[in-house]
Motif scaffolding. Structure first.
Motif, mmCIF file in Angstrom:
data_model
loop_
_atom_site.group_PDB
_atom_site.id
_atom_site.type_symbol
_atom_site.label_atom_id
_atom_site.label_comp_id
_atom_site.label_asym_id
_atom_site.label_seq_id
_atom_site.Cartn_x
_atom_site.Cartn_y
_atom_site.Cartn_z
ATOM 1 N N TYR A 20 -6.222 -2.299 7.552
ATOM 2 C CA TYR A 20 -6.824 -2.649 6.186
ATOM 3 C C TYR A 20 -6.493 -1.944 4.430
ATOM 4 C CZ TYR A 20 -11.044 -3.977 2.684
ATOM 5 O OH TYR A 20 -11.585 -4.110 1.405
ATOM 6 N N GLU A 21 -6.548 -0.903 5.131
ATOM 7 C CA GLU A 21 -5.994 -0.116 3.972
ATOM 8 C C GLU A 21 -4.717 0.146 3.984
ATOM 9 O OE1 GLU A 21 -8.435 1.693 2.556
ATOM 10 O OE2 GLU A 21 -10.141 1.451 3.960
ATOM 11 N N ALA A 22 -3.525 -0.531 5.048
ATOM 12 C CA ALA A 22 -2.255 -0.886 4.255
ATOM 13 C C ALA A 22 -2.762 -2.173 3.721
ATOM 14 C CB ALA A 22 -1.774 -0.896 5.628
ATOM 15 N N ARG A 23 -3.296 -2.766 3.639
ATOM 16 C CA ARG A 23 -2.731 -4.129 3.069
ATOM 17 C C ARG A 23 -3.524 -4.084 2.127
ATOM 18 N NH1 ARG A 23 -6.026 -8.043 2.598
ATOM 19 N NH2 ARG A 23 -8.351 -7.331 2.969
ATOM 20 N N LEU A 24 -4.436 -3.251 1.959
ATOM 21 C CA LEU A 24 -4.764 -2.842 0.315
ATOM 22 C C LEU A 24 -3.794 -2.525 -0.968
ATOM 23 C CD1 LEU A 24 -8.572 -2.361 0.609
ATOM 24 C CD2 LEU A 24 -7.417 -4.696 -0.359
ATOM 25 N N ALA A 25 -2.509 -1.362 0.176
ATOM 26 C CA ALA A 25 -1.796 -0.536 -0.517
ATOM 27 C C ALA A 25 -0.770 -1.569 -1.171
ATOM 28 C CB ALA A 25 -1.817 0.413 0.386
ATOM 29 N N VAL A 26 -0.493 -2.328 0.002
ATOM 30 C CA VAL A 26 1.008 -3.408 -0.127
ATOM 31 C C VAL A 26 0.626 -4.176 -1.357
ATOM 32 C CG1 VAL A 26 1.578 -5.484 1.155
ATOM 33 C CG2 VAL A 26 1.260 -3.603 1.931
ATOM 34 N N LYS A 27 -1.007 -4.633 -2.143
ATOM 35 C CA LYS A 27 -1.041 -5.232 -3.237
ATOM 36 C C LYS A 27 -0.946 -3.919 -4.720
ATOM 37 C CE LYS A 27 -4.537 -8.897 -1.696
ATOM 38 N NZ LYS A 27 -5.339 -9.564 -1.270
ATOM 39 N N ARG A 28 -1.440 -2.938 -3.940
ATOM 40 C CA ARG A 28 -1.946 -2.154 -5.201
ATOM 41 C C ARG A 28 -0.181 -1.472 -5.532
ATOM 42 N NH1 ARG A 28 -5.554 -0.040 -2.244
ATOM 43 N NH2 ARG A 28 -4.176 1.551 -1.804
#
Length: 502
Positions: free
Chosen positions: A230-238
């Protein structure tokens, strides 16, 4: 009274109903797996829901070796089950070609990661087909012209020199090169792709988020707060948002008539020219789309290059005769005391060093498998049809050891003008893919690898600390030597080239 008795009976039966339902679900899941597996090799029993995911996370190297062994020479493919996904592993080169050449809406979709759409989003470059895919590839063609590659070459070398100097001057004792090379590559990607548009704060945020992303690619795909995926998915967006901002800044700079200084400039320059000529913006040229595409390219370049640079050091250390020939060739073409950067033309002259780079990529292809998903039931062989929804892993690694002369031996001379094994066994050299989705940046990647080999071997001595299994493969997420290339660094030349490192 009758109602209360019925409720009481139902309550007493509920645990049994739940257990029976779960057993039925697990049985149906097992039957579904066996039906999809058909007559190809693979485990006969798999754990419910998670399948063999624990084995992959604990030791992906041995898991994929076993999968390859199951595939054998014939039929060349094998099955398994991971986190609710039926998978097929392909060892045979010709079967892999069937996947690569049939990437289209009604056959196979490239996904880049078994759970890539969740991680990257639905609208990235790797998921495009047909005219959309061709349109974006045409847009990025200016990124890899001779002029563009020359610009990147200079940026790469200044960055390599800076990092080699830091490694040698500030790191006492033995060092593991894995994290050092990863940082070098991340800075190289940032500088070459969007250099002037990232300040120090943005670079630091970028590094943090990319490390979060890396961790998430190697974990279970649990898309809930607090979990690494989940944290990786948000990091991709950023990360994509940062890159989208760079695209907007580049468009403004190109509109002002400035010369391109990095990859995004070469990309945006013709887009801006098209708009200024009165035409509508080309498809897929909005800043947000460009940001997503740039992240795809960064992902492809970053970890693959880290893998190749580490294996290059490992092989040069293991093969003293190869190292000596590289140093002799580079010394004739680019003596460090010349205080100049290596030109693209000089790079082309380093034929043996180029062969070493190509052999590194063959011997240890960084993206050892390239996941795809079957969009339809696809007849892969006369006796086996891949079911719709299957995650398919064509093994680039296995293909690299098929056909070539003594494939288990590290032998750069196989790519010489006399032997030309890169042409004779061209279909087995799949490190950059094949077909419509073949890697667009392979010249960029090879140039960086050749430059690193030339500079590292010429400027530094590296004495590796011997350890059991140091050259065994681990996944992080691309393949790396088990010891991370741990050893002692020292300067080999009297002085580094006198080139501004600011």
């Amino acid at each position: 009274m009758i109602f209360s008795v019925s409720v009481s009976v139902l309550a007493s039966l509920t645990p049994y109903i739940l257990v029976t339902s779960l057993l039925l679900f697990f049985l149906l899941e097992q039957i579904s797996y066996l039906r999809k597996k058909g007559n190809i090799p693979g485990p006969h029993l798999v754990l419910p829901i998670i399948g063999n995911a624990i084995s992959v996370i604990r030791d992906p190297t041995s898991f994929w070796y076993k999968q390859s062994d199951m595939a054998g020479i014939s039929p060349g493919l094998s099955a398994n089950y991971l986190v609710g996904k039926f998978i097929v592993y392909i060892r045979d080169t010709e079967l892999s070609h069937q996947i690569f050449t049939n990437v289209r809406p009604d056959a196979f979709h490239f996904v880049g990661h078994p759970f890539g759409k969740k991680l990257f989003g639905d609208h990235n470059f790797i998921y495009m087909f047909g005219d959309d895919h061709k349109s974006v590839r045409r847009q990025i063609a200016p990124n890899f012209t001779h002029k563009a590659l020359s610009t990147y070459s200079a940026l790469m070398q200044v960055n390599i020199l800076r990092h080699l100097r830091l490694w040698e001057e500030t790191l006492p004792g033995p060092v593991s090169l894995r994290n050092l090379v990863r940082d070098l590559n991340l800075e190289t990607s940032q500088t070459v792709f969007v250099g002037p548009y990232l300040d120090k704060e943005a670079r630091d945020r970028f590094r943090t988020d990319y490390n979060i992303f890396n961790v998430g690619t190697m974990t279970l795909p649990i898309d809930l707060p607090g979990f690494a995926f989940y944290e990786a998915r948000l990091a991709v967006k950023r990360l994509a948002s940062i890159l989208a901002d760079c695209a907007g800044k580049s468009k403004a700079r190109m509109a002002a008539g400035e010369e391109p200084t990095c990859l995004i400039d070469f990309w945006m320059q013709p887009i801006v020219a098209e708009i200024e000529s009165g035409n509508p913006p080309p498809p897929h040229s909005r800043d947000e789309e460009i940001g997503g595409f740039l992240f795809d390219f960064l992902f492809a370049a970053q970890d693959a290059s880290t893998s190749s640079l580490l294996w290059a050091v490992a092989m040069l250390d293991s093969e003293p005769a190869v190292l000596r020939k590289v140093r002799e060739e580079v010394g004739r073409i680019w003596p460090p005391e010349s205080n100049t950067l290596i030109t693209v033309d000089q790079l082309a002259e380093m034929k043996y060093t180029v062969s070493v780079a190509r052999e590194v990529v063959r011997f240890r292809p960084p993206a050892s498998m390239v996941p795809h998903v079957a969009a339809v039931d696809f007849p892969l062989t006369k006796s086996y049809t891949v079911p719709k929804g299957t995650i398919i892993f064509p093994s680039v690694f296995d293909s690299s050891f098929q056909g070539f002369t003594e494939p288990d031996r590290f032998d750069p001379d196989r790519f010489s003008e006399t032997r030309k094994e890169d042409q004779v066994y061209k279909r087995n050299f799949l490190a950059f893919g094949w077909g419509p989705h073949q890697c667009v940046g392979q010249r960029y990647a090879l140039n960086q690898l050749v430059l690193f080999i030339a500079m590292f071997s010429t400027l530094l001595e590296f004495k590796r600390l011997p350890s059991d299994g140091c050259n065994e493969i681990i996944y992080c997420p691309t393949i790396s030597p088990k010891d991370g290339c741990t050893g002692f660094l020292s300067r080999r030349v009297a002085a580094y080239p006198d080139i501004s490192l600011n």
